[in-house]
Design an enzyme around this catalytic site. Structure first.
Site, PDB file in Angstrom:
ATOM      1  N   ARG A  21       0.818  -1.216   0.000  1.00  0.00           N
ATOM      2  CA  ARG A  21       0.000   0.000   0.000  1.00  0.00           C
ATOM      3  C   ARG A  21       0.852   1.268   0.000  1.00  0.00           C
ATOM      4  NH1 ARG A  21      -3.764  -1.681   5.026  1.00  0.00           N
ATOM      5  NH2 ARG A  21      -1.665  -2.132   5.803  1.00  0.00           N
ATOM      6  N   LYS A  32       3.796 -17.521   9.619  1.00  0.00           N
ATOM      7  CA  LYS A  32       3.162 -17.765  10.907  1.00  0.00           C
ATOM      8  C   LYS A  32       2.865 -16.411  11.559  1.00  0.00           C
ATOM      9  CE  LYS A  32       6.645 -18.234  14.536  1.00  0.00           C
ATOM     10  NZ  LYS A  32       5.968 -17.609  15.618  1.00  0.00           N
ATOM     11  N   ASP A  73       7.692 -21.968   8.035  1.00  0.00           N
ATOM     12  CA  ASP A  73       8.237 -21.902   9.395  1.00  0.00           C
ATOM     13  C   ASP A  73       9.752 -21.913   9.214  1.00  0.00           C
ATOM     14  OD1 ASP A  73       9.225 -22.304  11.932  1.00  0.00           O
ATOM     15  OD2 ASP A  73       7.623 -23.672  12.539  1.00  0.00           O
ATOM     16  N   HIS A  74      10.392 -20.757   9.419  1.00  0.00           N
ATOM     17  CA  HIS A  74      11.820 -20.657   9.069  1.00  0.00           C
ATOM     18  C   HIS A  74      12.689 -21.617   9.857  1.00  0.00           C
ATOM     19  CE1 HIS A  74      11.663 -17.804  12.508  1.00  0.00           C
ATOM     20  NE2 HIS A  74      12.900 -18.189  12.703  1.00  0.00           N
ATOM     21  N   LYS A  96      16.349 -24.576   8.635  1.00  0.00           N
ATOM     22  CA  LYS A  96      17.711 -24.686   9.168  1.00  0.00           C
ATOM     23  C   LYS A  96      18.278 -26.074   8.883  1.00  0.00           C
ATOM     24  CE  LYS A  96      16.799 -21.364  12.898  1.00  0.00           C
ATOM     25  NZ  LYS A  96      17.680 -20.293  12.446  1.00  0.00           N
ATOM     26  N   GLU A 102      16.713 -17.220  24.099  1.00  0.00           N
ATOM     27  CA  GLU A 102      17.137 -15.989  23.436  1.00  0.00           C
ATOM     28  C   GLU A 102      17.677 -15.041  24.487  1.00  0.00           C
ATOM     29  OE1 GLU A 102      14.471 -14.465  20.201  1.00  0.00           O
ATOM     30  OE2 GLU A 102      13.097 -15.936  21.052  1.00  0.00           O
ATOM     31  N   ASP A 131       4.079 -18.217  20.666  1.00  0.00           N
ATOM     32  CA  ASP A 131       5.067 -17.651  19.764  1.00  0.00           C
ATOM     33  C   ASP A 131       6.127 -18.664  19.350  1.00  0.00           C
ATOM     34  OD1 ASP A 131       6.205 -15.326  18.388  1.00  0.00           O
ATOM     35  OD2 ASP A 131       7.831 -15.459  19.842  1.00  0.00           O
ATOM     36  N   HIS A 161       7.504 -23.575  16.234  1.00  0.00           N
ATOM     37  CA  HIS A 161       8.877 -24.035  16.044  1.00  0.00           C
ATOM     38  C   HIS A 161       9.200 -25.302  16.836  1.00  0.00           C
ATOM     39  CE1 HIS A 161       9.294 -20.347  14.002  1.00  0.00           C
ATOM     40  NE2 HIS A 161       9.597 -19.586  15.027  1.00  0.00           N
ATOM     41  N   LYS A 169      12.912 -15.930  26.879  1.00  0.00           N
ATOM     42  CA  LYS A 169      13.605 -14.709  26.455  1.00  0.00           C
ATOM     43  C   LYS A 169      14.439 -14.168  27.614  1.00  0.00           C
ATOM     44  CE  LYS A 169      10.620 -13.133  22.726  1.00  0.00           C
ATOM     45  NZ  LYS A 169      11.701 -13.174  21.728  1.00  0.00           N
TER      46      LYS A 169
END
Length: 510
Positions: A47, A155, A184-185, A189, A223, A242, A247, A348
């Site tokens: 947009r 996702k 799903d990245h 891997k 993480e 998440d 994952h 996290k």
């Protein structure tokens, strides 16, 4: 190796961060590696009011994400890649007629000889998926009269089982399941895919991959960062939605699944679905409270620097109980895994950025030589997914000197040792698979729904039962201390360091 046919990639949401940060760099790497077909075009759709030249400058020529790579190349080489990119302004709304867009696609198809093969990549919020699918259908862009049509969606695939089903039904109204690619990245891997090869190509592991020899399975995803600028989104999601539902359950399915009949995509996906359906669903609240734990990071000082707590992050409710850490213990109801506990945690603001799988093998029933440390008795197979990607096997050896004291030794392999191998980035691999029509690493509708079916009762209990606590943990530590109590037999979690062979219980807390 499959042939990549001439085609066009149409990216919706092309002015967004994902396109510049991940998609275009991945396509550039495919171009440099000569993986793209002879006739290939990218059409960015969004947009934002800009033209093709401005789009090329933004995502290629002046992109901070490609700056280092293109600096090493000849200008003509880079410009030739940039010239493959075009842009179409949709106006103010995605829910509008795509008649003009259809004309642009047909025009580019004729000019560049892409043979009517189209991939639609929806790099937009999931709330727009059905709207875009409908408008593509109404504009005649979903018909496969000339060439094929594929739809890639990012996702999250729903917020719970009900919304996931509604999303699948909405997409299936305009596209059949074989055309839908749920990306799903994590599955892109190399080390995730290596789970399959480690299991099914090695006779030293496959005969042992069952309840007779495995004591328990442990998966850690950690993480070091907090929620950063995603506070508004994350506060409505949480760690279970998440990371775990998507994952980590994908990784679980690869560990749990039975050997597929062949390496065919559908055979592998069939076994993954069976694996997810075999997870024992925790239906009553007593079982859920006993076998799950949620936590939230609080402010601390790391390396002399003050770090915000989750409730202090931008966009987060100051009284939020949303989990930034989740730990679960569960079982798999089939012959192979009967009574073998699985422990999975994600969090996290932890000491190390790491994702790894640890297979703990049982100790010999008759121990001739005694080990001094109960934790060091078990053989471990550690598959590091990120970073310092590799495989580590821990086994017992004799300590030099008198007597037969046992200590653990390491046998390790690193992907970085494969100098001749060009390891593709996750998005490179997944985009190339979609271009070639390979669905192996993409989630199927029933796979997504099976994952939600397992997670839903836990989410409902956490959200509705006032006796479910959210435990605080200082940023820079390994989560709430009582998460160790989930693992019986004094094993505890393996707290990995930056390197595959590192193992410690440290916290970075000053």
């Amino acid at each position: 190796m499959k042939k990549t046919l001439n085609q066009m990639l149409i990216i919706f949401g092309a002015s967004g961060d994902l396109t510049a940060r991940k998609l275009i760099p991945a396509i550039y790497n495919l171009y440099k590696g000569q993986h793209l077909p002879e006739n290939f075009v990218v059409l960015g759709v969004s947009r934002s009011n800009m033209g093709s030249e401005e789009f090329r400058s933004k995502v290629v020529l002046e992109s901070e994400f490609l700056q280092k790579k293109i600096a090493k190349e000849e200008k003509d080489f880079v410009q030739k890649f940039a010239d493959k990119l075009y842009y179409e302004d949709l106006g103010t709304d995605y829910d509008a007629s795509y008649e003009k867009l259809a004309k642009r696609i047909n025009q580019l198809d004729e000019e560049h000889g892409t043979d009517g093969n189209l991939i639609f990549y929806l790099s937009t919020p999931p709330s727009l998926y059905e709207t875009i699918a409908k408008n593509l259908h109404d504009a005649g862009l979903t018909k496969e009269e000339k060439g094929w049509r594929r739809l890639i969606v990012e996702k999250p695939f729903g917020y719970n089982l009900k919304s996931a089903k509604a999303l699948n039904d909405g997409l299936h109204y305009y596209f059949n399941e074989g055309q839908v690619y749920r990306i799903d990245h994590y599955l892109g891997k190399e080390t995730v895919q290596n789970l399959l090869v480690t299991r099914f190509s090695n006779s030293i592991f496959e005969p042992l991959w069952n309840r007779r020899y495995i004591h328990h399975v442990e998966i850690t995803n950690a993480e070091t960062v907090g929620v950063e600028k995603r506070g508004g989104y994350y506060d409505k999601s949480g760690a279970l939605r998440d990371m775990f539902q998507s994952h980590l359950l994908q990784i679980v399915s690869l560990i749990v699944m039975e050997p597929p009949i062949s390496s065919d995509a559908e055979e592998i996906r069939d076994e993954k679905v069976k694996a997810l359906k075999s997870l024992r669903i925790m239906k009553d609240e007593e079982t859920i409270i006993k076998n799950t734990l949620r936590g939230q990071y609080v402010g601390s000082t790391i390396g002399g620097k003050k770090v915000k707590g989750y409730r202090e992050e931008e966009g987060v409710n100051p009284e939020s109980t949303t989990e930034t850490f989740a730990a679960l213990k569960f079982y798999v109801d089939n012959w192979r895994w009967k009574d073998v506990p699985f422990y999975v945690r994600t969090g996290k603001a932890m000491p190390t950025k790491v994702t790894e799988v640890v297979i703990h093998f049982k100790t010999p029933h008759h121990e001739v030589f005694k080990s001094q440390d109960v934790y060091k008795k078990d053989n471990k197979l550690i598959i590091r997914i990120q970073p310092d990607e590799g495989v580590l096997l821990k086994f017992g050896v004799k300590v030099p000197g008198l007597g037969f004291h046992v200590e653990q030794a390491n046998m390790d392999f690193y992907y970085s040792d494969l100098d001749s191998a060009q390891v593709m980035d996750a998005y490179e691999r997944l985009l190339l698979d979609a271009m070639q029509g390979d669905t192996t690493l993409y989630a199927r509708a029933d796979e997504v729904e099976a994952a939600w079916r397992f997670v839903d009762p836990i989410l409902e209990c956490w959200e509705n039962n006032p006796s479910v606590n959210t435990y605080g943990y200082a940023a820079g530590t390994w989560g709430p201390k009582n998460s160790d109590e989930l693992i019986e037999d004094s094993f505890g979690w393996r707290n990995p360091g930056d390197l595959l062979t590192d193992e410690s219980g440290f916290c970075i807390l000053c």
